[in-house]
Scaffold this motif. Sequence first.
Motif, short mmCIF file in Angstrom:
data_model
loop_
_atom_site.label_atom_id
_atom_site.label_comp_id
_atom_site.label_asym_id
_atom_site.label_seq_id
_atom_site.Cartn_x
_atom_site.Cartn_y
_atom_site.Cartn_z
N VAL A 10 -2.15 -33.13 -12.49
CA VAL A 10 -2.47 -32.19 -11.41
C VAL A 10 -3.84 -32.56 -10.83
CG1 VAL A 10 -2.78 -29.76 -10.80
CG2 VAL A 10 -1.22 -30.37 -12.68
N TYR A 11 -3.87 -32.80 -9.52
CA TYR A 11 -5.14 -33.07 -8.82
C TYR A 11 -5.61 -31.78 -8.17
CZ TYR A 11 -4.46 -38.06 -9.45
OH TYR A 11 -4.31 -39.31 -10.00
N THR A 12 -6.86 -31.40 -8.44
CA THR A 12 -7.38 -30.12 -7.97
C THR A 12 -8.80 -30.26 -7.45
OG1 THR A 12 -8.48 -29.44 -10.03
CG2 THR A 12 -6.11 -29.01 -9.86
N GLU A 13 -9.20 -29.23 -6.71
CA GLU A 13 -10.62 -29.06 -6.43
C GLU A 13 -11.22 -28.44 -7.69
OE1 GLU A 13 -11.15 -26.84 -2.82
OE2 GLU A 13 -9.63 -28.02 -1.79
N ASN A 14 -12.48 -28.66 -7.93
CA ASN A 14 -13.12 -28.17 -9.14
C ASN A 14 -13.60 -26.73 -8.93
OD1 ASN A 14 -14.21 -28.08 -11.70
ND2 ASN A 14 -16.07 -29.19 -11.15
N LEU A 18 -9.60 -21.93 -12.26
CA LEU A 18 -8.36 -22.65 -11.98
C LEU A 18 -7.61 -23.02 -13.26
CD1 LEU A 18 -6.47 -23.81 -9.87
CD2 LEU A 18 -7.82 -25.91 -9.91
N LEU A 19 -8.34 -23.43 -14.28
CA LEU A 19 -7.71 -23.76 -15.57
C LEU A 19 -6.93 -22.57 -16.10
CD1 LEU A 19 -7.28 -25.59 -18.04
CD2 LEU A 19 -9.48 -24.81 -18.89
N ASN A 20 -7.51 -21.40 -16.03
CA ASN A 20 -6.85 -20.18 -16.48
C ASN A 20 -5.59 -19.90 -15.67
OD1 ASN A 20 -6.65 -17.80 -18.10
ND2 ASN A 20 -7.44 -16.62 -16.37
N ARG A 21 -5.66 -20.05 -14.35
CA ARG A 21 -4.50 -19.79 -13.49
C ARG A 21 -3.35 -20.76 -13.80
NH1 ARG A 21 -8.14 -19.72 -8.97
NH2 ARG A 21 -6.85 -21.25 -7.93
N ILE A 22 -3.69 -22.03 -14.06
CA ILE A 22 -2.67 -23.02 -14.40
C ILE A 22 -2.06 -22.71 -15.76
CG2 ILE A 22 -2.30 -25.46 -14.98
CD1 ILE A 22 -4.19 -26.14 -12.64
N PHE A 49 -6.06 -32.90 -14.05
CA PHE A 49 -5.55 -32.29 -15.29
C PHE A 49 -4.43 -33.19 -15.79
CE2 PHE A 49 -7.60 -28.85 -13.27
CZ PHE A 49 -7.75 -27.79 -14.15
N THR A 50 -4.43 -33.50 -17.06
CA THR A 50 -3.33 -34.25 -17.68
C THR A 50 -2.76 -33.35 -18.76
OG1 THR A 50 -4.49 -36.33 -17.24
CG2 THR A 50 -2.67 -36.39 -18.83
N ILE A 51 -1.52 -32.91 -18.58
CA ILE A 51 -0.91 -31.91 -19.45
C ILE A 51 0.39 -32.48 -20.02
CG2 ILE A 51 0.00 -29.54 -19.57
CD1 ILE A 51 -1.64 -29.10 -16.86
N VAL A 71 -3.98 -22.25 -4.69
CA VAL A 71 -4.83 -22.58 -3.53
C VAL A 71 -5.62 -23.86 -3.72
CG1 VAL A 71 -6.78 -21.78 -2.14
CG2 VAL A 71 -5.00 -20.18 -2.81
N ASP A 72 -6.23 -24.06 -4.90
CA ASP A 72 -7.11 -25.20 -5.11
C ASP A 72 -6.40 -26.45 -5.61
OD1 ASP A 72 -9.41 -23.63 -4.44
OD2 ASP A 72 -9.19 -22.65 -6.39
N VAL A 73 -5.08 -26.40 -5.76
CA VAL A 73 -4.32 -27.56 -6.24
C VAL A 73 -3.89 -28.41 -5.05
CG1 VAL A 73 -2.19 -28.30 -7.38
CG2 VAL A 73 -3.52 -26.42 -8.35
#
Length: 196
Positions: A10-14, A18-22, A49-51, A71-73
């Motif tokens: 997952v590529y995101t803005e920092n 956001l980690l919690n929402r994912i 993010f690598t999950i 939104v930030d993803v």
Amino acid sequence: MSKKEFTVTVYTENQIGLLNRIAIIFSRRKINIESMNTSPSEVEGIHRFTIVINETEDVVRKLCRQIEKQVDVLKAYYNTNDEIVWQEMALYKVPTDVIVEKVKVERLLREYGARAVVIRKDYTVFEATGQRDETDKLVAVLEPYGLIEFVRSARVAIIKASHGFHEKLKEFEQADPGEELIENEFLNKQSEIFTM
């Protein structure tokens, strides 16, 4: 369809939270996360993010679409283990006296590509990188020699077919240009008219 291991990138803005929402997206779907790693990407200001999860492809596809709605993803991908290059790092703490007395252990560590990172009178810490089965084999080998502690990192992975996220950003910008790009194109056309 049977479950198998997938790596979700997952590529995101920092952004804070956001980690919690994912993570909530995974917990609502009752999907267990095997490992998660976050790090800066090759693009400044963009995090990756690598999950790792075990699921069916259909569920993973829907999961990525759901993540992309945040939104930030910027983008979410999923890949099988054959489609990525991946490694994990592991640390092993063993009694130093065993290492000194038993050359066999040192030979085993060399065989598994481990290296000493801390050597003290009471213990030595070794580091090894590899895939999970490789780091697990070294645990099994060291246990008879008094393995004190073991820890493994989350997976880091690179997609084999990827040309880098910066190239994807260019594609996104061409498909859906921002106001600044549109304004620049307008100014370029205006300047062409005045120079004719």
